[in-house]
Design a protein around this motif. Structure first.
Motif, short mmCIF file in Angstrom:
data_model
loop_
_atom_site.label_atom_id
_atom_site.label_comp_id
_atom_site.label_asym_id
_atom_site.label_seq_id
_atom_site.Cartn_x
_atom_site.Cartn_y
_atom_site.Cartn_z
N MET A 1 0.86 -1.17 0.00
CA MET A 1 0.00 0.00 0.00
C MET A 1 0.90 1.23 0.00
SD MET A 1 -2.98 -1.30 -0.01
CE MET A 1 -3.99 0.12 0.34
N SER A 2 0.55 2.25 -0.78
CA SER A 2 1.44 3.40 -0.94
C SER A 2 1.73 4.09 0.38
CB SER A 2 0.87 4.37 -1.96
OG SER A 2 -0.36 4.89 -1.52
N HIS A 3 0.77 4.15 1.31
CA HIS A 3 1.05 4.84 2.56
C HIS A 3 2.01 4.05 3.44
CE1 HIS A 3 -1.47 2.26 5.11
NE2 HIS A 3 -2.27 2.21 4.08
N ASP A 4 2.25 2.79 3.14
CA ASP A 4 3.18 1.98 3.92
C ASP A 4 4.60 2.04 3.37
OD1 ASP A 4 0.73 -0.66 4.35
OD2 ASP A 4 1.15 1.08 5.60
N VAL A 5 4.79 2.60 2.19
CA VAL A 5 6.11 2.60 1.55
C VAL A 5 7.12 3.39 2.37
CG1 VAL A 5 7.43 3.33 -0.48
CG2 VAL A 5 5.24 2.16 -0.77
N GLY A 6 6.73 4.55 2.85
CA GLY A 6 7.64 5.34 3.68
C GLY A 6 8.03 4.59 4.94
N ALA A 7 7.06 3.94 5.57
CA ALA A 7 7.36 3.15 6.78
C ALA A 7 8.28 1.98 6.46
CB ALA A 7 6.06 2.65 7.40
N LEU A 8 8.06 1.32 5.31
CA LEU A 8 8.92 0.21 4.90
C LEU A 8 10.34 0.71 4.69
CD1 LEU A 8 9.40 -2.72 3.85
CD2 LEU A 8 8.80 -1.85 1.58
N LEU A 9 10.48 1.84 4.02
CA LEU A 9 11.82 2.36 3.76
C LEU A 9 12.52 2.70 5.07
CD1 LEU A 9 13.03 4.31 0.86
CD2 LEU A 9 13.68 5.15 3.08
N PHE B 1 19.65 4.21 8.89
CA PHE B 1 20.32 5.51 8.85
C PHE B 1 19.33 6.64 8.61
CE2 PHE B 1 23.12 8.74 6.74
CZ PHE B 1 23.81 9.10 7.89
N ALA B 2 18.34 6.41 7.77
CA ALA B 2 17.31 7.43 7.51
C ALA B 2 16.53 7.73 8.80
CB ALA B 2 16.38 6.98 6.40
N ARG B 3 16.26 6.70 9.59
CA ARG B 3 15.60 6.91 10.89
C ARG B 3 16.49 7.71 11.82
NH1 ARG B 3 14.68 1.37 10.84
NH2 ARG B 3 15.94 1.14 12.72
N THR B 4 17.79 7.40 11.81
CA THR B 4 18.74 8.10 12.68
C THR B 4 18.72 9.60 12.40
OG1 THR B 4 20.17 6.17 12.84
CG2 THR B 4 21.20 8.29 13.29
N LEU B 5 18.58 9.97 11.14
CA LEU B 5 18.55 11.39 10.77
C LEU B 5 17.20 12.05 11.08
CD1 LEU B 5 20.46 11.41 7.36
CD2 LEU B 5 21.34 11.87 9.65
N GLY B 6 16.19 11.25 11.39
CA GLY B 6 14.87 11.80 11.69
C GLY B 6 14.04 12.08 10.46
N ILE B 7 14.38 11.45 9.34
CA ILE B 7 13.62 11.64 8.10
C ILE B 7 12.20 11.10 8.28
CG2 ILE B 7 13.44 10.90 5.69
CD1 ILE B 7 16.55 11.00 5.63
N THR B 8 11.23 11.86 7.80
CA THR B 8 9.84 11.42 7.80
C THR B 8 9.28 11.60 6.39
OG1 THR B 8 9.10 13.64 8.46
CG2 THR B 8 9.43 12.01 10.23
N PHE B 9 8.15 10.97 6.13
CA PHE B 9 7.49 11.07 4.83
C PHE B 9 6.15 11.76 4.97
CE2 PHE B 9 10.61 7.84 4.06
CZ PHE B 9 11.03 8.12 2.77
N ASP B 10 5.93 12.77 4.13
CA ASP B 10 4.65 13.47 4.08
C ASP B 10 3.67 12.74 3.17
OD1 ASP B 10 5.85 15.38 5.66
OD2 ASP B 10 5.98 16.90 4.09
N ALA C 1 25.73 18.20 3.92
CA ALA C 1 25.54 17.65 2.57
C ALA C 1 25.16 16.17 2.62
CB ALA C 1 26.81 17.84 1.75
N GLY C 2 25.75 15.42 3.54
CA GLY C 2 25.42 14.00 3.66
C GLY C 2 23.99 13.78 4.11
N ALA C 3 23.49 14.65 4.98
CA ALA C 3 22.10 14.55 5.42
C ALA C 3 21.15 14.89 4.27
CB ALA C 3 21.86 15.47 6.61
N LEU C 4 21.51 15.93 3.48
CA LEU C 4 20.68 16.28 2.31
C LEU C 4 20.65 15.13 1.31
CD1 LEU C 4 21.76 19.98 1.66
CD2 LEU C 4 19.61 19.17 2.67
N PHE C 5 21.81 14.52 1.07
CA PHE C 5 21.88 13.40 0.14
C PHE C 5 21.00 12.25 0.63
CE2 PHE C 5 23.40 9.36 -1.38
CZ PHE C 5 23.57 9.58 -2.73
N THR C 6 21.09 11.92 1.90
CA THR C 6 20.30 10.81 2.45
C THR C 6 18.81 11.11 2.37
OG1 THR C 6 22.12 10.18 3.90
CG2 THR C 6 19.94 9.32 4.46
N LEU C 7 18.43 12.34 2.64
CA LEU C 7 17.03 12.75 2.51
C LEU C 7 16.53 12.49 1.09
CD1 LEU C 7 14.47 14.33 3.54
CD2 LEU C 7 15.62 16.38 2.65
#
Length: 150
Positions: A4-12, A18-27, A53-59
């Motif tokens: 389901m598309s709304h689960d893709v961000g959670a799956l990622l 590392f994305a979780r470590t940076l605090g990335i979220t999906f709108d 720059a590394g945080a921007l790249f990971t985002l």
């Protein structure tokens, strides 16, 4: 397998700690597009008080993966998605919270047809990174492939 598309961000975020470590979220994630957000935290800053720059790249790379999975996630049983290259351009100093807007540049039909033909499809996802005020600060193109399971 259907994702389901709304689960893709959670799956990622589940599969990329590392994305979780940076605090990335999906709108939002769906139809080959994704919007992700990076918080404004001092521990993510560079020497000029903007996001590193590394945080921007990971985002951006995370947003590209979510955009790709939103239309190709059902192919995970037969292929592994891998980023093969990326090009980033830093256009303006980023400040504060930033968000990435990713869009798949291939169609689902093109990618799946290559898989069906026994090929390893290669395709791009374009990403714009913007400040909270909407100013474009960076652009990124991530080249992905789906490596067939053997």
């Amino acid at each position: 397998m259907s994702i389901m598309s709304h689960d893709v961000g959670a799956l990622l975020l589940q599969t990329v700690p590392f994305a979780r470590t940076l605090g990335i979220t999906f709108d939002s994630v769906g139809d080959g597009q994704a919007v992700s957000r990076l918080p404004d935290r001092p521990d993510l800053h560079n020497h000029v008080a903007g996001p590193h720059a590394g945080a921007l790249f990971t985002l951006a790379e995370s947003a590209s993966g979510a955009a790709m999975l939103s239309v190709l996630g059902d192919q995970l049983e037969r292929a592994v998605p891998l980023a093969t290259s990326a090009t980033i351009e830093y256009r303006k100093l980023a400040k504060g919270e930033v968000h990435a807007e990713a869009r798949l540049l291939a169609t689902r039909d093109e990618v799946v047809a290559r898989l069906d033909a026994g090929e390893r499809p290669v395709f791009d996802v374009a990403v714009d990174i913007k400040n909270a005020d909407g100013a474009l600060v960076s652009t990124l193109t991530v080249t992905w492939t789906l490596r067939p399971n053997t």
